[in-house]
Design a protein around this motif. Structure first.
Motif, mmCIF file in Angstrom:
data_model
loop_
_atom_site.group_PDB
_atom_site.id
_atom_site.type_symbol
_atom_site.label_atom_id
_atom_site.label_comp_id
_atom_site.label_asym_id
_atom_site.label_seq_id
_atom_site.Cartn_x
_atom_site.Cartn_y
_atom_site.Cartn_z
ATOM 1 N N ARG A 271 0.844 -1.202 0.000
ATOM 2 C CA ARG A 271 0.000 0.000 0.000
ATOM 3 C C ARG A 271 0.884 1.259 0.000
ATOM 4 N N PHE A 272 1.946 1.230 0.766
ATOM 5 C CA PHE A 272 2.874 2.354 0.820
ATOM 6 C C PHE A 272 3.501 2.611 -0.555
ATOM 7 N N LYS B 78 0.427 12.892 -5.061
ATOM 8 C CA LYS B 78 -0.860 13.535 -4.779
ATOM 9 C C LYS B 78 -1.511 12.921 -3.539
ATOM 10 N N ASP B 79 -1.446 11.577 -3.407
ATOM 11 C CA ASP B 79 -2.000 10.903 -2.226
ATOM 12 C C ASP B 79 -1.298 11.391 -0.951
ATOM 13 N N ILE B 80 0.014 11.532 -1.030
ATOM 14 C CA ILE B 80 0.790 11.963 0.135
ATOM 15 C C ILE B 80 0.451 13.407 0.500
ATOM 16 N N GLU B 81 0.382 14.289 -0.498
ATOM 17 C CA GLU B 81 0.036 15.691 -0.243
ATOM 18 C C GLU B 81 -1.362 15.828 0.340
ATOM 19 N N THR B 82 -2.299 15.019 -0.144
ATOM 20 C CA THR B 82 -3.669 15.040 0.385
ATOM 21 C C THR B 82 -3.686 14.582 1.838
ATOM 22 N N ALA B 83 -2.942 13.518 2.139
ATOM 23 C CA ALA B 83 -2.884 13.010 3.512
ATOM 24 C C ALA B 83 -2.292 14.065 4.452
ATOM 25 N N ILE B 84 -1.261 14.751 3.985
ATOM 26 C CA ILE B 84 -0.650 15.807 4.804
ATOM 27 C C ILE B 84 -1.642 16.943 5.029
ATOM 28 N N ALA B 85 -2.323 17.356 3.974
ATOM 29 C CA ALA B 85 -3.285 18.466 4.080
ATOM 30 C C ALA B 85 -4.428 18.132 5.036
#
Length: 107
Positions: free
Chosen positions: A23-24, A30-37
């Motif tokens: 999964r990682f 984009k997934d990482i930036e969304t999770a951070i936001a």
């Protein structure tokens, strides 16, 4: 050392972690930036200017053997993990106090 706390392992034995590496690996930028936001803990850090940040490398430690009174050691250990660091901090404070130049007292 108490024998019940000793764990022996054979070469190649490893504990399997709980991380879902597939999964990682599938995450996109984009997934990482969304999770951070969406992370509420990130909000207080998002506007910090890191341009003047300085990398601080901790002082090198040296392993030694030292004799300490049992009650002194028990006192530091009673504070939990990190007792060696606390002992180091106390010794550093003493060292810095002794290293200060002596000022003459006026009468």
């Amino acid at each position: 050392m108490k024998k019940e706390h000793i764990v022996t392992r054979q070469w190649g034995d490893r504990r399997k972690g709980k991380t879902d590496w597939a999964r990682f690996d599938a995450l996109t930028e984009k997934d990482i930036e969304t999770a951070i936001a969406n992370d509420p803990d990130w909000k207080e850090f998002e506007n910090i200017d890191w341009s003047k940040a300085v990398l601080v490398i901790p002082a090198k430690k040296k392993a030694i053997s030292i004799r300490i009174d049992e009650d002194v050691l028990d006192f530091f250990k009673s504070g939990g993990d990190g007792y060696q660091g606390r002992m180091n901090a106390v010794l550093r404070s003493y060292m810095l106090q002794k290293a200060k130049p002596k000022t003459k007292k006026r009468a």
